[in-house]
Design an enzyme around this catalytic site. Sequence first.
Site, short mmCIF file in Angstrom:
data_model
loop_
_atom_site.label_atom_id
_atom_site.label_comp_id
_atom_site.label_asym_id
_atom_site.label_seq_id
_atom_site.Cartn_x
_atom_site.Cartn_y
_atom_site.Cartn_z
N LEU A 269 0.82 -1.23 0.00
CA LEU A 269 0.00 0.00 0.00
C LEU A 269 0.84 1.27 0.00
CD1 LEU A 269 -2.84 -0.87 2.56
CD2 LEU A 269 -2.71 -1.37 0.11
N HIS A 273 -3.44 4.11 -2.59
CA HIS A 273 -4.42 3.20 -1.98
C HIS A 273 -5.11 3.88 -0.79
CE1 HIS A 273 -1.34 0.27 -3.61
NE2 HIS A 273 -2.44 -0.24 -4.13
N GLY A 383 -8.69 3.60 -8.67
CA GLY A 383 -7.87 4.77 -8.91
C GLY A 383 -7.86 5.15 -10.39
N GLN A 384 -7.89 6.45 -10.66
CA GLN A 384 -7.77 6.95 -12.02
C GLN A 384 -6.40 6.58 -12.60
OE1 GLN A 384 -9.94 8.29 -13.97
NE2 GLN A 384 -8.52 8.85 -15.62
N GLN A 389 -8.42 0.22 -16.50
CA GLN A 389 -9.04 -0.74 -15.58
C GLN A 389 -10.40 -0.21 -15.12
OE1 GLN A 389 -6.87 -2.94 -12.38
NE2 GLN A 389 -7.62 -1.30 -11.10
N SER A 421 2.95 4.04 -7.34
CA SER A 421 2.64 2.68 -7.78
C SER A 421 3.41 1.72 -6.91
CB SER A 421 3.07 2.50 -9.25
OG SER A 421 3.15 1.13 -9.55
N ARG A 423 4.76 -0.80 -7.86
CA ARG A 423 5.94 -1.22 -8.62
C ARG A 423 7.10 -0.23 -8.51
NH1 ARG A 423 4.69 -5.38 -12.42
NH2 ARG A 423 2.44 -5.66 -12.61
P1 AMP Z 1 -3.27 -2.16 -7.04
O1 AMP Z 1 -2.93 -2.58 -5.64
O2 AMP Z 1 -2.10 -1.69 -7.81
O3 AMP Z 1 -4.12 -3.17 -7.76
O4 AMP Z 1 -4.19 -0.87 -6.89
C1 AMP Z 1 -5.38 -0.90 -6.14
C2 AMP Z 1 -6.19 0.32 -6.44
O5 AMP Z 1 -5.43 1.48 -6.11
C3 AMP Z 1 -6.53 0.43 -7.91
O6 AMP Z 1 -7.85 0.86 -8.04
C4 AMP Z 1 -5.57 1.45 -8.41
O7 AMP Z 1 -6.05 2.16 -9.52
C5 AMP Z 1 -5.43 2.36 -7.21
N1 AMP Z 1 -4.18 3.12 -7.28
C6 AMP Z 1 -2.95 2.62 -7.52
N2 AMP Z 1 -2.06 3.63 -7.59
C7 AMP Z 1 -2.75 4.77 -7.40
C8 AMP Z 1 -2.40 6.16 -7.36
N3 AMP Z 1 -1.14 6.57 -7.53
N4 AMP Z 1 -3.38 7.06 -7.14
C9 AMP Z 1 -4.67 6.66 -6.98
N5 AMP Z 1 -5.06 5.38 -6.99
C10 AMP Z 1 -4.12 4.44 -7.21
#
Ligand code: AMP
Length: 497
Positions: A269, A273, A383-384, A389, A421, A423
């Site tokens: 996270l 998140h 998230g945008q 997605q 991210s 990543r």
């Molecule tokens: P993930 O754990 O990467 O699958 O992300 C979970 C949720 O967090 C997804 O809806 C992503 O779009 C959102 N998310 C990831 N990075 C960001 C960010 N930098 N800003 C806003 N939402 C994010």
Amino acid sequence: MIESMRIIGAGGRVGSAVSARLAERGVLLDADDPELVLLCVPDRVIAEVAGELQLGPWIAHVSGATPLTALDPHVRRFGLHPLQSFSKARGPEQLDGAWGAVTAESDEALTVGFWLGEVLGLRPFELDDANRAAYHAGAAFASNYLVTLRAAAGSLLEVAGAPPEALDPLIRGVVDGGFELTGPIARGDWETVERHLDVIRAERPELERLYLALAEATASVAGHGTAKLQGVPRTESPLKVERTISGLRERLSGRRSGPVGLVPTMGALHEGHLSLLRAARAENETVVMSLFVNPTQFGDDGDLARYPRDDGRDLALAAQAGVDIVFAPDTTEMYPPGFQTWVDVTELGAILEGRFRPGHFRGVATVVLKLFEIVRPRRAYFGQKDAQQAEVIRQMIRDLSLEVELRVLPTVRDEDGLALSSRNALLSPQERERALALSKALATRDPDAALEQLRSSNGLEIDYVEAADFDPPVLAGAVRVGSTRLIDNVVLEGEPK
Ligand code: AMP
């Protein structure tokens, strides 16, 4: 007393030290007809091995936790547990001066146990079989949990940019100095304790509970009582972690009176998140966060294996953000053997990211539909940052008439513009510097100019930069920096819905 022995498990950590010592002391090992058989095998196989041995000779095990009944049906039996943490890198000298717990049911067995302890160089003492659990819990505190404390302490030194190994002479000094308590709690300096807690909450929230528990225990060792610590605000929450679908459904069944908000995540996270969790907390009575690294949305196993994971930290952050329930299933809970039903958003799932990651959105849509069905949220938060997605899920909700409100929140960025991210944790400092080119190029909001800028940046491989007619329209891009693939987008008009 005893001249011949057989050691089963002589190649193991305890077995090798014990064998070497017995050989030094002239005890005949591996005799055909031994007077004593010593089981230096893992605890879980003691009963099985004992059951296969012929009755007759003495039989003993070296386990701290295992009762003597594991040696049934043998009656000429005892236990001798050397209270030491053995390493295969060292030899029989590890036994010297260590204590050895002898458990026996007769005077004769006790005598043989003490004899063996002394031959090994141990300081034997008698331990009642019924008191093993307390004895072994004490041993676990002193040895196993010291390793845990060293790991926790080391991670805080890393936060400070200090070498964790600097702690080791300190630890030895405490032991050699006879365990004298020094430091803030001994002095009654609660301000310093609160400063510790502040940095732990900010940097290593997963250590807060451990720190508080130890601080309370230490206050009682210091004779202060724990009144001061009880004034320290705690951020512990009633967070529940569910690992099964049935467990989650059952827990949710009692919470259906108000709206449920779902935030699907793959963990590791960050603030992105957390922004979703905060929005969900503000708008719903119950907040469920899923924590599941979904294998079906990864193209290759290497990418899946590299994906960053830190469940302890994630749970602590979720608790701080006020999440009620974390749903953290394992892969077979979500994809039982024989799984074969998929959701494919055919057109939207095939463009942009879909071209470079075939099957990715099929994996995403399938797991999200499954999460919707398990949690049945009023609202779901995305998230945008992952604009395509969000678009795929919007399409799926429309096509399948799902009763859930999609909430998409703006991309959270670092100060320099890099989109947060999970990543990003995989990037070296140099790679992170290069990765900045993506957000800078997209900020032009012009596909040609962005592509031009990216082409002239070093160390990036461009997958695509394209305007997409999503809701809202975006300029989206994907690049590879070393072995890490990054995506980002900017909204071209309107606000993310
Ligand atoms: P993930 O754990 O990467 O699958 O992300 C979970 C949720 O967090 C997804 O809806 C992503 O779009 C959102 N998310 C990831 N990075 C960001 C960010 N930098 N800003 C806003 N939402 C994010």
